[in-house]
Design a protein around this motif. Structure first.
Motif, mmCIF file in Angstrom:
data_model
loop_
_atom_site.group_PDB
_atom_site.id
_atom_site.type_symbol
_atom_site.label_atom_id
_atom_site.label_comp_id
_atom_site.label_asym_id
_atom_site.label_seq_id
_atom_site.Cartn_x
_atom_site.Cartn_y
_atom_site.Cartn_z
ATOM 1 N N THR A 16 -4.018 21.390 -13.368
ATOM 2 C CA THR A 16 -3.951 22.824 -13.051
ATOM 3 C C THR A 16 -2.785 23.126 -12.126
ATOM 4 O O THR A 16 -2.107 24.133 -12.288
ATOM 5 N N ILE A 17 -2.565 22.241 -11.146
ATOM 6 C CA ILE A 17 -1.438 22.565 -10.275
ATOM 7 C C ILE A 17 -0.108 22.112 -10.844
ATOM 8 O O ILE A 17 0.918 22.695 -10.552
ATOM 9 N N THR A 18 -0.130 21.069 -11.689
ATOM 10 C CA THR A 18 1.167 20.629 -12.208
ATOM 11 C C THR A 18 1.655 21.503 -13.358
ATOM 12 O O THR A 18 2.848 21.712 -13.497
ATOM 13 N N THR A 19 0.733 22.034 -14.163
ATOM 14 C CA THR A 19 1.206 22.839 -15.297
ATOM 15 C C THR A 19 1.911 24.112 -14.831
ATOM 16 O O THR A 19 2.723 24.662 -15.565
ATOM 17 N N SER A 20 1.656 24.540 -13.604
ATOM 18 C CA SER A 20 2.336 25.745 -13.127
ATOM 19 C C SER A 20 3.844 25.505 -12.958
ATOM 20 O O SER A 20 4.609 26.454 -12.843
ATOM 21 N N ARG B 65 -15.939 16.729 -1.350
ATOM 22 C CA ARG B 65 -15.737 16.406 -2.767
ATOM 23 C C ARG B 65 -15.246 17.598 -3.585
ATOM 24 O O ARG B 65 -14.601 17.407 -4.608
ATOM 25 N N ASP B 66 -15.529 18.803 -3.111
ATOM 26 C CA ASP B 66 -15.083 19.966 -3.882
ATOM 27 C C ASP B 66 -13.567 19.998 -4.049
ATOM 28 O O ASP B 66 -13.056 20.534 -5.028
ATOM 29 N N THR C 233 -12.679 22.131 -11.574
ATOM 30 C CA THR C 233 -13.349 23.380 -11.931
ATOM 31 C C THR C 233 -13.733 24.200 -10.698
ATOM 32 O O THR C 233 -14.075 25.372 -10.817
ATOM 33 N N LEU C 234 -13.687 23.586 -9.522
ATOM 34 C CA LEU C 234 -14.053 24.325 -8.312
ATOM 35 C C LEU C 234 -12.827 24.819 -7.540
ATOM 36 O O LEU C 234 -12.950 25.354 -6.445
ATOM 37 N N ASP C 235 -11.640 24.610 -8.119
ATOM 38 C CA ASP C 235 -10.418 24.948 -7.398
ATOM 39 C C ASP C 235 -10.433 26.339 -6.776
ATOM 40 O O ASP C 235 -9.945 26.536 -5.676
ATOM 41 N N ASP C 236 -11.004 27.283 -7.506
ATOM 42 C CA ASP C 236 -10.962 28.653 -6.999
ATOM 43 C C ASP C 236 -12.277 29.103 -6.388
ATOM 44 O O ASP C 236 -12.439 30.268 -6.050
ATOM 45 N N SER C 237 -13.220 28.178 -6.258
ATOM 46 C CA SER C 237 -14.493 28.557 -5.659
ATOM 47 C C SER C 237 -14.361 28.598 -4.144
ATOM 48 O O SER C 237 -13.326 28.246 -3.583
ATOM 49 N N GLN C 238 -15.448 28.978 -3.498
ATOM 50 C CA GLN C 238 -15.406 29.194 -2.057
ATOM 51 C C GLN C 238 -14.987 27.944 -1.284
ATOM 52 O O GLN C 238 -14.321 28.027 -0.259
ATOM 53 N N ILE D 66 -10.248 23.596 -3.260
ATOM 54 C CA ILE D 66 -8.957 23.408 -2.604
ATOM 55 C C ILE D 66 -8.152 24.718 -2.577
ATOM 56 O O ILE D 66 -7.436 24.994 -1.619
ATOM 57 N N GLY D 67 -8.308 25.528 -3.624
ATOM 58 C CA GLY D 67 -7.568 26.790 -3.699
ATOM 59 C C GLY D 67 -7.876 27.693 -2.521
ATOM 60 O O GLY D 67 -6.980 28.229 -1.866
ATOM 61 N N SER D 68 -9.155 27.829 -2.211
ATOM 62 C CA SER D 68 -9.504 28.739 -1.122
ATOM 63 C C SER D 68 -9.115 28.151 0.233
ATOM 64 O O SER D 68 -8.814 28.874 1.174
ATOM 65 N N LYS D 69 -9.095 26.818 0.322
ATOM 66 C CA LYS D 69 -8.625 26.200 1.572
ATOM 67 C C LYS D 69 -7.144 26.498 1.797
ATOM 68 O O LYS D 69 -6.712 26.757 2.917
ATOM 69 N N MET D 70 -6.381 26.437 0.692
ATOM 70 C CA MET D 70 -4.948 26.728 0.834
ATOM 71 C C MET D 70 -4.740 28.201 1.198
ATOM 72 O O MET D 70 -3.875 28.520 2.014
#
Lengths: 196, 395
Positions: free
Chosen positions: A73-77, B265-266, B271-276, B279-283
């Motif tokens: 997901t992060i590399t395809t960007s 572990r999240d 599939t949890l990248d954008d969950s609360q 890693i996405g929300s941490k960034m």
């Protein structure tokens, strides 16, 4: 204002299964050295190298990616912004070759349509452990009309050539390029753009 | 030095109590880090990660119980299937189950899946902390049942060699090339050597822990980077001054790693990248914090499109373990584990790192900045960064 130290900026991307030697290839190209002790790439890494091609100073911005599915997901960007993609497999590991078609589908899905590609069969110094004959690499490359080279980051075989060939291919279709010095006139800029 | 002795004494006093004063211990460790002496670090980490309780009298029982449980895991997940595999090898011909069995219940299917995972773990463990010789050295306490060459168990090392061999054979057959089927053992000599039978390197212990963890957590499996999370924990326990702790470093690391993973572990689940908690929300949280604390710097990163995915993804996922030398990683983790708002402090540290190189970021172009954030270690003073992070987190 900082002085401009290069004429063109090309963005390249390295992809392929984990452990095929992407980071080592990049390290060989950028630092002309080999190191077996690389930690696994998590997410994405980055190197810069300036080269000269066709009388132009070209800055290569090379992104090195993690091989495992989780990081896609992060590399395809990065696919979208890349002008050249290096797809690497390991000649001593048939699985990494079998996955080439999967990586090609990824490119089709995420990269610009006109992105320049190249397939590399790395670790060609380890012939005694070879699982993928050169002919098979050549065949899949021919089938997709993509240039192909076998490389060795360790023995420094074809590494420079691979990156330079890819850069040359991008340069060849760059509008306003200095390909034949005698026909380089100011007005051909627009026509060159139209031709592709 | 007096100050250090005094600090050591503070730790000792706190750890001598019948019931540990968690708040005081956390506070001490958070601010100054743990000494390695007298097993202080390994005890503190075990407490902070909820592996051992605050009541000291319960420690022995808990440790005993967990270590036995670990033995059982090894028995069930490595030894028993290993024996079966070994016996299948010899009983050719009359197998009910075989490698090409299409039945979804076939044990071979699972074996193949496991082998694929094992090869990935193997690759990553061999290259764990390559600058440090520790992981390449033999452990004093190998898993006896597994390393004995005459044992009837297919251990992980043999399995790795075996599946490399198998795929070699398959490749040759597919091409229709008839070569002498020389059972050529894969030599690892060119990159990382494998120790002789009867000995086990520390990285192989790490590999076994990760394999067990992945087998016990099939929803998560093995994800690259987990080796970097386990590495510092195992290193701390396996170099403990106390012989008893060293002897059980494998089991203790397994459980502490499991406890730690339950909190982070999240980050490893796509599939949890954008969950609360992904890693996405941490960034995002990091970027919001930076925007609040240093707007011009945040703006600069925005303008250059220097996204947190390019650097903070790795910083956060691996708890900064790839950004610093191991001793510094241990120091950072002292504070992270002691943090009562678990891993909030990680974001503060990341923010403090960015702020400490702000002058460069404001001045540099994109490529230089990319290099900078990918290799921050050489540019910053960790003590100052930690002090800054504490300051940020307390306001």
């Amino acid at each position: 204002m900082a002085k401009k130290t290069y004429d063109l900026l090309f963005k390249l991307l390295l992809i392929g299964d984990s452990g095929v030697g992407k980071t080592c290839l990049l390290f060989r190209f950028s630092d002309d050295a080999f190191n077996t002790t690389f930690i696994s790439t998590i997410g994405i890494d980055f190197k810069i190298k300036t080269v000269e091609l066709g009388g132009k100073k070209i800055k290569l911005q090379i992104w090195d990616t993690a091989g495992q599915e989780r990081f896609h997901t992060i590399t395809t960007s990065y696919y979208r912004g890349s002008m050249g993609i290096m797809l690497v497999y390991d000649i001593t590991n048939i699985k990494t070759f079998d996955n080439i078609s999967k990586w090609l589908r990824n490119i089709d899905e995420h990269a610009n349509e006109d992105v320049e590609k190249m397939i590399l069969g790395n670790k060609c110094d380890m012939d005694d452990k070879r699982q993928v004959p050169t002919a098979r690499g050549e065949a899949i490359a021919r089938e997709h009309n993509i240039p192909f080279l076998e490389t060795s980051a360790k023995a420094n075989i074809n590494v420079e050539k691979a990156f330079m060939n890819l850069a040359q291919a991008i340069l060849n279709k760059t509008p306003g390029r200095v390909s034949e010095p005698n026909i380089n006139i100011g007005t051909q800029d627009t026509s060159a753009r139209r031709c592709c | 030095m007096a100050g250090y002795q005094q600090r050591l004494k503070c730790f000792e006093d706190l750890l001598e109590a019948d019931v540990i004063d968690l708040k005081a211990l956390r506070n001490l460790c958070f601010i100054s880090g743990c000494p390695h002496e007298k097993s202080i670090r390994s005890i503190c980490w075990k407490i902070f990660l909820n592996y051992i309780p605050l009541e000291k009298r319960k420690w022995n029982d808990v440790l005993q119980k967990q270590r036995n449980l670990y033995k059982q895991y090894i028995e069930e997940i490595i030894i028993l299937p290993g024996k079966k595999m070994k016996s299948k090898e010899s009983a050719n011909g009359e197998l009910e189950d075989h490698p090409l069995n299409p039945n979804p219940d076939s044990e071979w299917r699972e074996t193949f899946r496991d082998n694929e995972m094992l090869l990935q773990i193997d690759k990553d463990c061999r290259r764990l902390c390559p600058d440090l010789s520790f992981f390449q050295q033999a452990t004093e306490y190998p898993c006896e049942v597994l390393i004995n060459s005459s044992s009837s168990v297919e251990n992980l090392r043999k399995r790795v060699e075996q599946c490399v061999l198998q795929s070699e054979t398959v490749a040759k057959n597919r091409l229709g090339i008839t070569l002498n089927v020389v059972s050529k053992k894969r030599t690892h000599s060119d990159e990382y050597s494998v120790l002789p039978d009867g000995k086990e390197a520390h990285w192989e212990v790490v590999e076994r822990i990760l394999f067990l963890y992945a087998k016990l957590n099939p929803g998560l499996n093995y994800v690259q980077g987990m080796n970097e999370i386990l590495g510092p924990i195992y290193y701390t326990f396996a170099t403990d001054p106390d012989q008893n702790y060293r002897e059980h470093a494998e089991a203790d690391s397994f459980f502490c790693f499991t406890c730690l993973m339950s909190e982070i572990r999240d980050f490893f689940i796509k599939t949890l990248d954008d969950s609360q908690f992904g890693i996405g929300s941490k960034m995002n949280q990091l970027m919001e914090m930076l925007k609040e604390l240093d707007r011009p710097l945040w703006q600069r990163l925005q303008d250059q499109e220097l996204r947190p995915q390019f650097y903070a993804f790795r910083w956060i996922t691996l708890l900064l373990s790839q950004e610093f030398q191991l001793p510094d990683v241990l120091r950072i983790w002292d504070s992270l584990f002691a943090d009562s708002h678990r891993f909030e402090f990680l974001i503060y540290i990341c923010c403090a790192i960015l702020i400490s190189v702000r002058q460069d970021i404001l001045k540099n172009d994109f490529p230089s900045n990319m290099k900078l954030v990918q290799r921050v270690e050489s540019e910053i003073d960790l003590r100052q960064v930690l002090a800054k992070a504490r300051e940020l987190s307390s306001t």
